[in-house]
Motif scaffolding. Structure first.
Motif, PDB file in Angstrom:
ATOM      1  N   ILE A 103      38.533 -68.669 -42.104  1.00  0.00           N
ATOM      2  CA  ILE A 103      37.610 -68.934 -43.208  1.00  0.00           C
ATOM      3  C   ILE A 103      36.177 -69.084 -42.699  1.00  0.00           C
ATOM      4  O   ILE A 103      35.217 -68.647 -43.341  1.00  0.00           O
ATOM      5  N   ASN A 104      36.028 -69.666 -41.526  1.00  0.00           N
ATOM      6  CA  ASN A 104      34.695 -69.914 -40.968  1.00  0.00           C
ATOM      7  C   ASN A 104      34.163 -68.748 -40.134  1.00  0.00           C
ATOM      8  O   ASN A 104      33.063 -68.834 -39.577  1.00  0.00           O
ATOM      9  N   SER A 105      34.912 -67.650 -40.055  1.00  0.00           N
ATOM     10  CA  SER A 105      34.524 -66.514 -39.214  1.00  0.00           C
ATOM     11  C   SER A 105      33.654 -65.520 -39.981  1.00  0.00           C
ATOM     12  O   SER A 105      33.705 -65.432 -41.206  1.00  0.00           O
ATOM     13  N   THR A 106      32.864 -64.763 -39.212  1.00  0.00           N
ATOM     14  CA  THR A 106      32.055 -63.676 -39.755  1.00  0.00           C
ATOM     15  C   THR A 106      32.351 -62.410 -38.973  1.00  0.00           C
ATOM     16  O   THR A 106      32.325 -62.408 -37.738  1.00  0.00           O
ATOM     17  N   VAL A 107      32.622 -61.325 -39.685  1.00  0.00           N
ATOM     18  CA  VAL A 107      32.943 -60.043 -39.068  1.00  0.00           C
ATOM     19  C   VAL A 107      31.942 -58.991 -39.538  1.00  0.00           C
ATOM     20  O   VAL A 107      31.709 -58.842 -40.738  1.00  0.00           O
ATOM     21  N   LEU A 108      31.357 -58.294 -38.580  1.00  0.00           N
ATOM     22  CA  LEU A 108      30.476 -57.166 -38.873  1.00  0.00           C
ATOM     23  C   LEU A 108      31.301 -55.881 -38.840  1.00  0.00           C
ATOM     24  O   LEU A 108      32.015 -55.630 -37.860  1.00  0.00           O
ATOM     25  N   ILE A 109      31.209 -55.079 -39.890  1.00  0.00           N
ATOM     26  CA  ILE A 109      31.903 -53.790 -39.924  1.00  0.00           C
ATOM     27  C   ILE A 109      30.877 -52.698 -40.218  1.00  0.00           C
ATOM     28  O   ILE A 109      30.237 -52.698 -41.271  1.00  0.00           O
ATOM     29  N   VAL A 110      30.732 -51.783 -39.281  1.00  0.00           N
ATOM     30  CA  VAL A 110      29.839 -50.645 -39.474  1.00  0.00           C
ATOM     31  C   VAL A 110      30.711 -49.425 -39.780  1.00  0.00           C
ATOM     32  O   VAL A 110      31.479 -48.964 -38.939  1.00  0.00           O
ATOM     33  N   GLY A 111      30.592 -48.944 -41.015  1.00  0.00           N
ATOM     34  CA  GLY A 111      31.429 -47.845 -41.489  1.00  0.00           C
ATOM     35  C   GLY A 111      32.568 -48.384 -42.331  1.00  0.00           C
ATOM     36  O   GLY A 111      33.537 -48.930 -41.788  1.00  0.00           O
ATOM     37  N   VAL A 112      32.471 -48.267 -43.663  1.00  0.00           N
ATOM     38  CA  VAL A 112      33.524 -48.790 -44.540  1.00  0.00           C
ATOM     39  C   VAL A 112      34.213 -47.640 -45.274  1.00  0.00           C
ATOM     40  O   VAL A 112      34.386 -47.650 -46.491  1.00  0.00           O
ATOM     41  N   GLY A 113      34.633 -46.655 -44.483  1.00  0.00           N
ATOM     42  CA  GLY A 113      35.366 -45.519 -45.022  1.00  0.00           C
ATOM     43  C   GLY A 113      36.851 -45.682 -44.800  1.00  0.00           C
ATOM     44  O   GLY A 113      37.433 -46.727 -45.100  1.00  0.00           O
ATOM     45  N   GLY A 114      37.480 -44.641 -44.228  1.00  0.00           N
ATOM     46  CA  GLY A 114      38.933 -44.597 -44.108  1.00  0.00           C
ATOM     47  C   GLY A 114      39.533 -45.767 -43.362  1.00  0.00           C
ATOM     48  O   GLY A 114      40.568 -46.292 -43.767  1.00  0.00           O
ATOM     49  N   ILE A 115      38.905 -46.206 -42.276  1.00  0.00           N
ATOM     50  CA  ILE A 115      39.427 -47.335 -41.517  1.00  0.00           C
ATOM     51  C   ILE A 115      38.731 -48.629 -41.927  1.00  0.00           C
ATOM     52  O   ILE A 115      39.378 -49.633 -42.222  1.00  0.00           O
ATOM     53  N   GLY A 116      37.406 -48.610 -41.951  1.00  0.00           N
ATOM     54  CA  GLY A 116      36.641 -49.838 -42.169  1.00  0.00           C
ATOM     55  C   GLY A 116      36.935 -50.540 -43.478  1.00  0.00           C
ATOM     56  O   GLY A 116      37.026 -51.777 -43.524  1.00  0.00           O
ATOM     57  N   SER A 117      37.100 -49.777 -44.570  1.00  0.00           N
ATOM     58  CA  SER A 117      37.353 -50.408 -45.866  1.00  0.00           C
ATOM     59  C   SER A 117      38.693 -51.133 -45.869  1.00  0.00           C
ATOM     60  O   SER A 117      38.827 -52.214 -46.449  1.00  0.00           O
ATOM     61  N   THR A 118      39.686 -50.548 -45.199  1.00  0.00           N
ATOM     62  CA  THR A 118      41.017 -51.162 -45.164  1.00  0.00           C
ATOM     63  C   THR A 118      41.058 -52.341 -44.204  1.00  0.00           C
ATOM     64  O   THR A 118      41.705 -53.348 -44.483  1.00  0.00           O
ATOM     65  N   VAL A 119      40.374 -52.232 -43.062  1.00  0.00           N
ATOM     66  CA  VAL A 119      40.254 -53.375 -42.157  1.00  0.00           C
ATOM     67  C   VAL A 119      39.657 -54.558 -42.914  1.00  0.00           C
ATOM     68  O   VAL A 119      40.155 -55.692 -42.840  1.00  0.00           O
ATOM     69  N   MET A 120      38.617 -54.288 -43.669  1.00  0.00           N
ATOM     70  CA  MET A 120      37.941 -55.348 -44.409  1.00  0.00           C
ATOM     71  C   MET A 120      38.865 -55.975 -45.448  1.00  0.00           C
ATOM     72  O   MET A 120      38.919 -57.205 -45.595  1.00  0.00           O
ATOM     73  N   GLU A 121      39.598 -55.145 -46.171  1.00  0.00           N
ATOM     74  CA  GLU A 121      40.497 -55.688 -47.194  1.00  0.00           C
ATOM     75  C   GLU A 121      41.588 -56.541 -46.564  1.00  0.00           C
ATOM     76  O   GLU A 121      41.908 -57.626 -47.073  1.00  0.00           O
ATOM     77  N   ILE A 122      42.180 -56.077 -45.473  1.00  0.00           N
ATOM     78  CA  ILE A 122      43.228 -56.851 -44.803  1.00  0.00           C
ATOM     79  C   ILE A 122      42.683 -58.206 -44.357  1.00  0.00           C
ATOM     80  O   ILE A 122      43.297 -59.254 -44.594  1.00  0.00           O
TER      81      ILE A 122
END
Length: 316
Positions: A103-122
């Motif tokens: 909950i206290n973590s922050t993740v930077l994701i560059v590229g929210v396409g085929g992999i990034g969008s799903t990584v983010m949702e998970i």
């Protein structure tokens, strides 16, 4: 304090074993009727009193990571917490501490396409509290076959705006979204220099290869761990880099990168199906989870061939 139900204790010959179903998590106590009865007693929802002998055994069980303060309720993150309890082999009693870390973590994701969008949702569904996302692309019809969070009526909209809305609808995560094209290292450095995050994720595919090197350079400059993950039709992989602790990406590519001596002048179009894309994203998200919580120290590089299921590993 109670026995960990998730470990499903059972009797095997002269041992009471805990960690049913996964030998890597297995621990044991000497078998005796006294110990069997104590394990049952420790599973009670009622307040119990214990003899001095029982307290001594309970201390041993705590040291082996067999005890918990988990209430086994149906709250939002209860399944997460049960999982954390199951895989935690330390003497920690409260599995919710790992949920707090997410909950206290922050993740930077560059590229929210085929992999990034799903990584983010998970990660959002797991409870990661904060995201910074960067992409310049708009949703296209071809994205709908494998990119999580996008719908038909999103075609033509910026991916960052769509995925931000999607994540805010399914979770309590905070999202900073940037419609930004990373064309040179200084573009990416602007993000590294101006935002604080616990881990960065490179899911961008342009500029090809070069952006991986930019991540590596900036990760070392700003002492920030990052993970690069991808697929190549039937192969999925990730590489996790921690400056000062692991091999650098440049070193890794120098040793292991496949040469790019293609006969054709035109670079091949993307060849992928949803199961491959989702598998890649799941591996990356799983690795990120282990690093954010400190649970399950898994390898820093993994590649899976999805035809013969051969697994390649790299240990630092």
């Amino acid at each position: 304090m109670r026995i960990k139900r998730t470990l499903q204790p059972y009797v095997d010959a002269n041992k009471i074993k805990f960690g049913f179903g996964n030998i890597a998590l297995e621990r044991d106590l000497e078998y005796s009727l006294q110990n069997v009865e104590l394990v049952k007693k420790l599973d009670s929802d009622n307040i119990q009193s214990y003899s001095e002998d029982e307290k001594e055994i309970i201390d041993t069980m705590c040291a082996k990571g067999l005890m918990t303060t988990n209430n086994y309720d149906d709250s939002k993150f209860s399944r997460n917490i049960n999982f954390f309890e199951w895989v935690d082999t330390t003497d920690n009693l409260d599995p919710y501490v790992y949920q707090k870390q997410l909950i206290n973590s922050t993740v930077l994701i560059v590229g929210v396409g085929g992999i990034g969008s799903t990584v983010m949702e998970i990660l959002a569904r797991m409870g990661v509290g904060n995201f910074i996302i960067v992409d310049f692309d708009k949703v296209e019809e071809s994205n709908l076959t494998r990119q999580s969070g996008f719908k038909k009526n999103d075609i033509g909209k910026y991916k960052t705006e769509v995925i931000k809305k999607h994540i805010e609808e399914i979770s309590d995560s905070n999202v900073i979204a940037m419609n930004k094209k990373i064309e040179q290292k200084s573009d990416l450095e602007g993000v590294f220099a101006n935002y604080q995050f616990d881990i960065a994720v490179c899911c961008a595919d342009t500029p090809r290869i070069e952006i991986d090197y930019w991540f590596d350079d900036l990760a070392h400059k700003y002492a920030s761990p990052f993970i690069a993950g991808s697929y190549a039709s039937t192969v999925v992989n990730y590489l996790y880099i921690v400056p000062g602790k692991t091999i650098s990406l440049r070193e890794f590519y120098k040793k292991h990168m496949i040469s790019d001596d293609h006969i054709l002048e035109n670079y091949p179009s993307t060849s992928v199906i949803a199961p491959i894309s989702y598998m890649s994203a799941a591996l990356i998200a799983y690795k990120i989870f282990t690093e954010l919580t400190g649970l399950l120290k898994i390898i820093d590089f993994m590649q899976i061939n999805c035809i013969d299921w051969k697994i390649s590993r790299y240990e630092n």
